[in-house]
Design an enzyme around this catalytic site. Structure first.
Site, mmCIF file in Angstrom:
data_model
loop_
_atom_site.group_PDB
_atom_site.id
_atom_site.type_symbol
_atom_site.label_atom_id
_atom_site.label_comp_id
_atom_site.label_asym_id
_atom_site.label_seq_id
_atom_site.Cartn_x
_atom_site.Cartn_y
_atom_site.Cartn_z
ATOM 1 N N HIS A 1 0.812 -1.212 0.000
ATOM 2 C CA HIS A 1 0.000 0.000 0.000
ATOM 3 C C HIS A 1 0.851 1.269 0.000
ATOM 4 C CE1 HIS A 1 -2.847 -2.739 2.468
ATOM 5 N NE2 HIS A 1 -3.103 -2.869 1.180
ATOM 6 N N LYS B 1 5.337 6.041 7.831
ATOM 7 C CA LYS B 1 4.811 5.080 8.808
ATOM 8 C C LYS B 1 5.938 4.657 9.732
ATOM 9 C CE LYS B 1 1.410 3.038 5.675
ATOM 10 N NZ LYS B 1 1.037 1.818 4.928
ATOM 11 N N TYR C 1 1.064 0.729 14.032
ATOM 12 C CA TYR C 1 1.895 1.689 13.305
ATOM 13 C C TYR C 1 1.322 3.094 13.372
ATOM 14 C CZ TYR C 1 -1.276 0.375 9.433
ATOM 15 O OH TYR C 1 -2.364 0.105 8.653
ATOM 16 N N ASP D 1 -5.664 -6.507 -2.579
ATOM 17 C CA ASP D 1 -4.206 -6.632 -2.531
ATOM 18 C C ASP D 1 -3.686 -7.621 -3.570
ATOM 19 O OD1 ASP D 1 -4.105 -4.751 -0.538
ATOM 20 O OD2 ASP D 1 -3.685 -6.173 1.072
#
Length: 182
Positions: free
Chosen positions: A62, A72, A132, A168
């Site tokens: 992503h 992140k 995260y 995905d």
């Protein structure tokens, strides 16, 4: 915290420096001043949690398109994962290169994923939890992805894929020109 450079420009593997006594241990996992000294994003607007039940699960690859790119800071707080990032920044010397990192509840390592990178992970054991920090709010219309099995990237996932979302599994394949996004 101990900051380890990776093979990818601007990405860092971060180890907390555990301090322990008879109670257990303590460590900082984020410090604005230390992050700033290393040129990392210091402002995070969101914290996310991902729980996966089965080993072999893949989540990703992503990214968020400009102007909504995000950094992140990824930690595996239960279990173990292989976290993989891909540099999608066309101006970068590590453009379209990737690297994988073992993150686990036992090693306490964190991965700093800079803006302009795709991010994914595969669970190495059953029952994992990943936490995260994200530097920008999720913007659905800016969401993008790269297929986890893209032959141009040739990522060596350690386990057969057991679970992956339809989205995905069907992100587009890269072309010789990359994505032309960053």
């Amino acid at each position: 915290m101990i900051f380890h450079e990776t093979t990818l420009k601007d990405a860092w593997l971060i180890e907390p420096e555990l301090r322990g006594d008879e109670r257990g241990s303590f460590a900082r996992t984020m410090c604005r001043d230390e992050f700033a000294r290393h040129g990392l994003v210091t402002d995070y607007v969101q914290q996310n949690m991902s729980v996966s039940a089965k080993a072999g699960t893949i989540r990703g690859m992503h990214f968020q398109r400009p102007p909504f790119t995000e950094a992140k800071l990824v930690r595996c707080v239960r279990g173990a994962i292989l976290d993989v990032i891909v540099d999608l920044r066309q101006s970068s010397p590590t453009y379209l290169k990737h690297e994988g990192f073992a993150l686990s509840a036992e090693n306490h390592r964190q991965l700093y994923v800079p803006p302009g990178f795709a991010h994914a992970f595969q669970t190495l054991v059953d029952d994992i939890e990943v936490s995260y920090l994200v530097s920008a709010p999720y913007t659905p219309e800016a969401e993008g992805g790269v297929r986890y099995s893209d032959p141009m990237l040739d990522i060596k996932w350690p386990l057969p894929v057991t679970v992956i979302s339809e989205k995905d599994a069907n992100w587009p394949l890269l072309t010789a020109e990359g994505l032309g996004v960053f």
